[in-house]
Design a protein around this motif. Structure first.
Motif, short mmCIF file in Angstrom:
data_model
loop_
_atom_site.label_atom_id
_atom_site.label_comp_id
_atom_site.label_asym_id
_atom_site.label_seq_id
_atom_site.Cartn_x
_atom_site.Cartn_y
_atom_site.Cartn_z
N PRO A 21 1.00 -1.70 -0.28
CA PRO A 21 -0.15 -0.28 -0.21
C PRO A 21 0.92 1.38 0.16
N VAL A 22 0.11 2.39 -0.65
CA VAL A 22 0.85 3.68 -0.34
C VAL A 22 1.59 3.64 0.97
N THR A 23 0.57 3.18 2.05
CA THR A 23 0.70 4.07 3.12
C THR A 23 1.67 3.56 3.45
N ALA A 24 2.39 1.94 3.36
CA ALA A 24 3.47 0.91 4.09
C ALA A 24 4.87 1.85 4.51
N HIS A 25 5.50 1.75 5.24
CA HIS A 25 6.44 2.32 5.61
C HIS A 25 6.96 1.85 4.37
N ALA A 26 8.07 3.80 4.41
CA ALA A 26 9.11 3.91 3.26
C ALA A 26 10.48 2.71 3.14
N ALA A 27 11.11 1.64 4.99
CA ALA A 27 11.76 1.44 4.31
C ALA A 27 11.40 0.06 3.32
N PHE A 28 9.85 0.14 3.18
CA PHE A 28 10.12 -1.27 1.82
C PHE A 28 10.57 -0.65 0.58
N ASP A 29 10.67 0.62 0.23
CA ASP A 29 10.55 1.34 -0.63
C ASP A 29 12.67 0.66 -0.57
N LYS A 30 13.44 1.49 0.25
CA LYS A 30 14.64 1.21 0.54
C LYS A 30 15.04 -0.30 0.46
N ALA A 31 13.96 -1.09 0.93
CA ALA A 31 14.45 -2.55 0.28
C ALA A 31 14.66 -2.48 -0.85
N ALA A 32 13.75 -2.10 -1.64
CA ALA A 32 13.55 -1.95 -2.79
C ALA A 32 14.87 -1.74 -3.85
N ALA A 33 15.23 -0.52 -3.78
CA ALA A 33 16.22 0.32 -4.55
C ALA A 33 17.72 -0.30 -3.84
N LEU A 34 17.65 -1.09 -2.43
CA LEU A 34 18.99 -2.20 -2.40
C LEU A 34 19.00 -3.39 -2.68
N MET A 35 18.26 -3.75 -3.50
CA MET A 35 18.30 -5.34 -3.81
C MET A 35 17.68 -5.51 -4.65
N ASN A 36 17.47 -4.27 -5.75
CA ASN A 36 17.13 -4.78 -6.53
C ASN A 36 15.52 -5.24 -7.34
N MET A 37 14.94 -4.37 -6.88
CA MET A 37 13.43 -5.14 -6.57
C MET A 37 12.28 -4.28 -7.04
N LYS A 38 11.63 -4.93 -7.64
CA LYS A 38 10.71 -3.10 -8.23
C LYS A 38 9.73 -3.23 -7.08
N ILE A 39 8.94 -2.52 -7.08
CA ILE A 39 8.54 -2.10 -5.67
C ILE A 39 6.97 -2.05 -6.40
N VAL A 40 5.35 -2.32 -6.35
CA VAL A 40 4.31 -1.15 -6.59
C VAL A 40 3.76 -1.27 -5.63
N HIS A 41 3.12 0.83 -5.22
CA HIS A 41 2.33 1.56 -4.05
C HIS A 41 1.02 0.57 -4.94
N VAL A 42 0.03 0.63 -3.80
CA VAL A 42 -1.24 0.33 -4.28
C VAL A 42 -1.38 1.53 -3.22
N ARG A 43 -2.92 2.20 -3.94
CA ARG A 43 -3.76 3.39 -3.22
C ARG A 43 -4.34 2.30 -2.63
N ILE A 44 -5.01 3.54 -1.88
CA ILE A 44 -5.84 2.86 -0.64
C ILE A 44 -7.20 3.51 -0.51
#
Length: 403
Positions: free
Chosen positions: A227-250
């Motif tokens: 979700p877009v409200t999830a902690h920004a650490a998930f974005d950090k993890a995606a950036a550090l680990m070459n993962m893609k993150i999709v943000h879902v609206r609320i």
């Protein structure tokens, strides 16, 4: 001529037409054109497959072009310089004129001088944080607890949990803290976990585990759906680990994640679904059961981020408040992050990450068996912080008035 012969006839006609068109071209030119066209297709494919949408990239490009116009560029530069000066002035003001040490002193300081200088450092700032007036930074302060914690820290300051054969007591303390938290979240004998240095590391380690699990299943570019409200650490993890993150609206009325939008965001590369209990922006618990139904349907793990509410929600029933299940009682929840340094009232720097079973935790650990210095494995965190955590959890149950 039968129907079965038609494809061959058409292919032959196409072949003759193409050969006729290229009959006047030299072979080297055909090779060059083929290479250039292939390179352009490959480049375009990479451009279109970027994580950021084409619209967002066009917006950024337009912004960069506009801000570099001579008139705007000068104006922006002046504003940036003014902002830097204001920040520098504010920092110096907060430091109350106390000079910065830029080099190591020629000789070591006496302990009395160290104590005096430390008092000066801790006196900087004007926030009344000891009285609980800095939400989100300090969750608890008590002078009696400080006295107890200082003594425990002194006993464990030099321990290292990486060497459990040397410090078995620290290893035991971590196991006890993890098991207490597993029980708190209704885990069974198979649930397990680790301690980390905070909520961000717990989230990073969970994402690392699910990324490695996805790679073992043949997924080249694992994707997080959060979700877009999830902690920004998930974005950090995606950036550090070459993962893609999709943000879902609320849902704008409930502030919970929109389950229909989440379902549409799932694809063959999705390695993790995220839900919060609660999320930081609004303090709302996502529909955990709804998210896990999606996870079970598509065989995707679900992580519940309970870093903020980890030491509140498990006690809601005893306090007389009814809330939907959010932990391992819900089939499909595969891991939970829980910060002990928030409402668990431990000093800053402790969190617990727990998994439904060891098969998931296995992917979290990093092991380098071929290092010349020996086998290197890193599963945990500093021992003195582990001891803090155990101490405060025990005190919380025995003397809640301290908190």
């Amino acid at each position: 001529m039968s129907v079965q012969d038609l494809p061959g006839v058409y292919l032959n006609a196409i072949r003759q037409e193409v050969n006729g068109m290229c009959s006047s071209l030299e072979p080297w030119l055909l090779v060059v054109v083929t290479f250039v066209v292939s390179a352009c297709i490959f480049k375009m494919h990479g451009f279109l497959r970027k994580d950021e949408s084409l619209l967002e990239r066009l917006k950024r490009l337009c912004f960069n072009v506009i801000k570099n116009f001579p008139i705007l560029k000068g104006y922006i530069s002046k504003k940036m310089e003014k902002t830097k000066e204001e920040i520098t002035s504010e920092v110096l003001k907060v430091n109350k004129g106390m000079p910065f040490m830029l080099k190591l002193p020629e000789t070591g300081w006496a302990k009395e001088k160290i104590f005096v200088e430390t008092e000066k450092y801790t006196a900087l700032g004007s926030c009344d944080w000891e009285k609980g007036k800095v939400s989100g930074a300090v969750y608890n302060y008590n002078e009696e607890l400080v006295e107890i914690a200082t003594r425990v820290y002194g006993q464990c300051a030099w321990t290292n949990p990486l060497h459990h054969d040397i410090f078995p007591g620290v290893h035991k303390m971590e196991a006890e803290v993890v098991r207490m938290v597993c029980s708190m979240f209704h885990g069974d004998e198979n649930t397990c976990g680790v301690m980390t240095s905070g909520g961000t590391e717990s989230i990073l380690m969970a994402c690392k585990a699910y990324r490695d699990r996805a790679l073992s299943l043949g997924i080249d570019r694992p994707q997080i759906v959060a979700p877009v409200t999830a902690h920004a650490a998930f974005d950090k993890a995606a950036a550090l680990m070459n993962m893609k993150i999709v943000h879902v609206r609320i849902d704008e009325s409930t502030m919970m994640v929109d389950l229909k939008a989440m379902q549409k965001s799932i694809n063959k590369n999705t390695c993790l679904l995220v839900a919060s209990a609660p999320h930081f922006p609004h303090g709302i618990i996502d529909p955990i059961e709804g998210v896990t139904l999606l996870g079970l349907r598509w065989n995707i793990p679900v992580h519940v981020d309970s870093c903020l509410g980890g030491f509140l929600l498990p006690f809601m029933d005893k306090a007389g408040f009814s809330i939907p299940p959010f932990d391992f009682r819900v089939k499909g929840v595969t891991s939970i992050s829980c910060d002990t340094h928030k409402y668990g009232s431990t000093p800053k720097g402790t969190s617990v990450l727990i998994y439904r079973d060891q098969s998931l935790r296995h992917f979290q650990f990093f092991v380098q068996p071929n290092w010349p210095g020996g086998i290197y494995a890193s599963p945990s965190m500093p021992g003195e912080v582990i001891s803090f955590c155990l101490l405060f959890i025990l005190l919380l149950q025995r003397s809640p008035k301290l908190f």
